[in-house]
Motif scaffolding. Structure first.
Motif, PDB file in Angstrom:
ATOM      1  N   GLY A  67       0.814  -1.217   0.000  1.00  0.00           N
ATOM      2  CA  GLY A  67       0.000   0.000   0.000  1.00  0.00           C
ATOM      3  C   GLY A  67       0.843   1.261   0.000  1.00  0.00           C
ATOM      4  N   PHE A  68       1.899   1.252   0.786  1.00  0.00           N
ATOM      5  CA  PHE A  68       2.782   2.413   0.900  1.00  0.00           C
ATOM      6  C   PHE A  68       3.446   2.728  -0.431  1.00  0.00           C
ATOM      7  CE2 PHE A  68       6.878   4.306   2.484  1.00  0.00           C
ATOM      8  CZ  PHE A  68       6.331   5.408   3.133  1.00  0.00           C
ATOM      9  N   THR A  69       4.033   1.731  -1.064  1.00  0.00           N
ATOM     10  CA  THR A  69       4.720   1.967  -2.334  1.00  0.00           C
ATOM     11  C   THR A  69       3.729   2.378  -3.431  1.00  0.00           C
ATOM     12  OG1 THR A  69       4.676  -0.395  -2.901  1.00  0.00           O
ATOM     13  CG2 THR A  69       6.658   0.444  -1.811  1.00  0.00           C
ATOM     14  N   ARG A  70       2.534   1.814  -3.402  1.00  0.00           N
ATOM     15  CA  ARG A  70       1.522   2.178  -4.400  1.00  0.00           C
ATOM     16  C   ARG A  70       1.136   3.656  -4.263  1.00  0.00           C
ATOM     17  NH1 ARG A  70      -1.536  -1.712  -3.471  1.00  0.00           N
ATOM     18  NH2 ARG A  70      -2.927  -0.734  -1.987  1.00  0.00           N
ATOM     19  N   LYS A  71       1.039   4.140  -3.025  1.00  0.00           N
ATOM     20  CA  LYS A  71       0.675   5.542  -2.795  1.00  0.00           C
ATOM     21  C   LYS A  71       1.817   6.485  -3.153  1.00  0.00           C
ATOM     22  CE  LYS A  71      -2.612   4.270   0.741  1.00  0.00           C
ATOM     23  NZ  LYS A  71      -2.802   4.022   2.164  1.00  0.00           N
ATOM     24  N   VAL A  72       3.049   6.038  -2.937  1.00  0.00           N
ATOM     25  CA  VAL A  72       4.212   6.887  -3.219  1.00  0.00           C
ATOM     26  C   VAL A  72       4.536   6.913  -4.708  1.00  0.00           C
ATOM     27  CG1 VAL A  72       6.714   7.107  -2.855  1.00  0.00           C
ATOM     28  CG2 VAL A  72       5.209   6.604  -0.917  1.00  0.00           C
ATOM     29  N   GLU A  73       4.441   5.796  -5.368  1.00  0.00           N
ATOM     30  CA  GLU A  73       4.865   5.681  -6.764  1.00  0.00           C
ATOM     31  C   GLU A  73       3.723   5.964  -7.726  1.00  0.00           C
ATOM     32  OE1 GLU A  73       6.851   1.887  -7.131  1.00  0.00           O
ATOM     33  OE2 GLU A  73       8.100   2.338  -5.388  1.00  0.00           O
ATOM     34  N   GLN A  74       3.219   7.176  -7.639  1.00  0.00           N
ATOM     35  CA  GLN A  74       2.145   7.605  -8.521  1.00  0.00           C
ATOM     36  C   GLN A  74       2.702   7.866  -9.925  1.00  0.00           C
ATOM     37  OE1 GLN A  74      -1.244   7.937  -7.662  1.00  0.00           O
ATOM     38  NE2 GLN A  74      -0.485   6.816  -5.891  1.00  0.00           N
ATOM     39  N   PRO A  75       1.900   7.554 -10.954  1.00  0.00           N
ATOM     40  CA  PRO A  75       2.356   7.844 -12.316  1.00  0.00           C
ATOM     41  C   PRO A  75       2.616   9.347 -12.474  1.00  0.00           C
ATOM     42  CG  PRO A  75       0.316   6.567 -12.332  1.00  0.00           C
ATOM     43  CD  PRO A  75       0.581   6.965 -10.916  1.00  0.00           C
ATOM     44  N   ARG A  82       8.608  11.893  -5.221  1.00  0.00           N
ATOM     45  CA  ARG A  82       8.285  10.684  -4.463  1.00  0.00           C
ATOM     46  C   ARG A  82       8.897  10.701  -3.066  1.00  0.00           C
ATOM     47  NH1 ARG A  82       8.659   6.269  -9.392  1.00  0.00           N
ATOM     48  NH2 ARG A  82       6.694   6.906 -10.323  1.00  0.00           N
ATOM     49  N   LEU A  83      10.053  11.327  -2.929  1.00  0.00           N
ATOM     50  CA  LEU A  83      10.659  11.421  -1.597  1.00  0.00           C
ATOM     51  C   LEU A  83       9.728  12.136  -0.615  1.00  0.00           C
ATOM     52  CD1 LEU A  83      14.350  12.244  -2.534  1.00  0.00           C
ATOM     53  CD2 LEU A  83      13.561  10.243  -1.230  1.00  0.00           C
ATOM     54  N   ALA A  84       9.092  13.210  -1.073  1.00  0.00           N
ATOM     55  CA  ALA A  84       8.159  13.945  -0.209  1.00  0.00           C
ATOM     56  C   ALA A  84       6.811  13.233  -0.095  1.00  0.00           C
ATOM     57  CB  ALA A  84       7.971  15.368  -0.724  1.00  0.00           C
ATOM     58  N   MET A  85       6.486  12.449  -1.120  1.00  0.00           N
ATOM     59  CA  MET A  85       5.184  11.762  -1.112  1.00  0.00           C
ATOM     60  C   MET A  85       5.092  10.669  -0.057  1.00  0.00           C
ATOM     61  SD  MET A  85       4.216  11.684  -5.151  1.00  0.00           S
ATOM     62  CE  MET A  85       2.638  10.883  -4.904  1.00  0.00           C
ATOM     63  N   TYR A 132      13.856   1.188   1.198  1.00  0.00           N
ATOM     64  CA  TYR A 132      12.951   1.686   0.160  1.00  0.00           C
ATOM     65  C   TYR A 132      13.171   3.185  -0.056  1.00  0.00           C
ATOM     66  CZ  TYR A 132       8.713   3.214  -2.178  1.00  0.00           C
ATOM     67  OH  TYR A 132       7.844   3.798  -3.055  1.00  0.00           O
ATOM     68  N   ILE A 133      13.251   3.928   1.035  1.00  0.00           N
ATOM     69  CA  ILE A 133      13.449   5.375   0.917  1.00  0.00           C
ATOM     70  C   ILE A 133      14.857   5.673   0.394  1.00  0.00           C
ATOM     71  CG2 ILE A 133      13.547   7.549   2.207  1.00  0.00           C
ATOM     72  CD1 ILE A 133      11.204   6.386   3.908  1.00  0.00           C
ATOM     73  N   LYS A 134      15.814   4.875   0.778  1.00  0.00           N
ATOM     74  CA  LYS A 134      17.172   5.023   0.249  1.00  0.00           C
ATOM     75  C   LYS A 134      17.166   4.831  -1.271  1.00  0.00           C
ATOM     76  CE  LYS A 134      21.796   3.022   0.522  1.00  0.00           C
ATOM     77  NZ  LYS A 134      22.604   1.933   1.092  1.00  0.00           N
ATOM     78  N   ASP A 135      16.416   3.826  -1.748  1.00  0.00           N
ATOM     79  CA  ASP A 135      16.298   3.605  -3.203  1.00  0.00           C
ATOM     80  C   ASP A 135      15.670   4.821  -3.883  1.00  0.00           C
ATOM     81  OD1 ASP A 135      17.418   1.084  -2.992  1.00  0.00           O
ATOM     82  OD2 ASP A 135      15.498   0.018  -3.109  1.00  0.00           O
ATOM     83  N   LEU A 136      14.633   5.393  -3.270  1.00  0.00           N
ATOM     84  CA  LEU A 136      14.015   6.606  -3.834  1.00  0.00           C
ATOM     85  C   LEU A 136      15.044   7.737  -3.908  1.00  0.00           C
ATOM     86  CD1 LEU A 136      10.539   6.727  -1.991  1.00  0.00           C
ATOM     87  CD2 LEU A 136      10.973   6.022  -4.359  1.00  0.00           C
ATOM     88  N   ALA A 137      15.853   7.867  -2.852  1.00  0.00           N
ATOM     89  CA  ALA A 137      16.880   8.916  -2.813  1.00  0.00           C
ATOM     90  C   ALA A 137      17.941   8.690  -3.882  1.00  0.00           C
ATOM     91  CB  ALA A 137      17.507   8.971  -1.419  1.00  0.00           C
TER      92      ALA A 137
END
Length: 188
Positions: A67-75, A82-85, A132-137
């Motif tokens: 659920g978390f990744t789905r909400k963060v990784e919006q098209p 995404r870092l702020a999302m 996960y957040i490190k990957d986004l960064a």
């Protein structure tokens, strides 16, 4: 949608009860009743309450991360956005009816021995969120992705505790304001 298996019924019933009432305070009989299964069925799937607790934490991790990744990784969002999302995803969670904080924070407080399997699973979950957040960064081109992830995770954990213990429904958005400062400082 397929009907859940007996095992899934037990795990979901246990997850609800453990989340609302705590692991130690919830007895097997109450879980069995909520799941609508016989004692024999419950013990055919789980040899002990400890085994059920671990299965429940694993299922919660799966559901949370999905659920978390789905909400963060919006098209149509950039890796920087995404870092702020991550804080928007938290805010959505904090607004849910039946928000009782983080199941992993709660469980780690109940199972504080560092060698306890429940404690270890909680620590693994927190590491998974960090990674996960490190990957986004990294995707955003941050100079020190590990440090930014650590900073944002400190804000996330603080926001979770603030939202739960103080019933502060604005905690995620306030943490987002602070997080944006760290994100901007970390970006090239």
């Amino acid at each position: 949608m397929a009907k859940p298996s007996k095992r899934e019924q037990i795990v979901y019933a246990a997850m609800d009860l453990f989340y609302q009432e705590g692991f130690h305070a919830t007895g097997i009989e109450k879980i069995r009743e909520k799941a609508g299964v016989s004692k024999k069925t419950l013990y055919n799937h789980f040899r002990s309450k400890d085994e059920l607790m671990l299965a429940t934490l694993r299922k919660r991790e799966e559901l949370f991360m999905s659920g978390f990744t789905r909400k963060v990784e919006q098209p149509d969002t950039s890796s920087r956005e995404r870092l702020a999302m991550v804080f928007d995803a938290l805010d959505e969670w904090f607004q849910e009816k039946g928000f009782y904080g983080c199941m992993f924070i709660n469980a780690s407080a109940e199972f504080s021995d560092l060698d306890d399997p429940c404690y270890k699973l909680c620590a693994e979950h927190k590491q998974l969120v960090h990674d996960y957040i490190k990957d986004l960064a990294e995707q955003a081109g941050v100079g020190d992705p590990d440090e930014l992830s650590t900073q944002l995770n400190l804000l996330i954990e603080g926001a979770i505790v603030q939202a739960h213990t103080c019933n502060d429904k604005t905690a995620a958005m306030r943490a987002k304001k602070m997080g944006k400062v760290f994100i901007e400082q970390a970006l090239p």
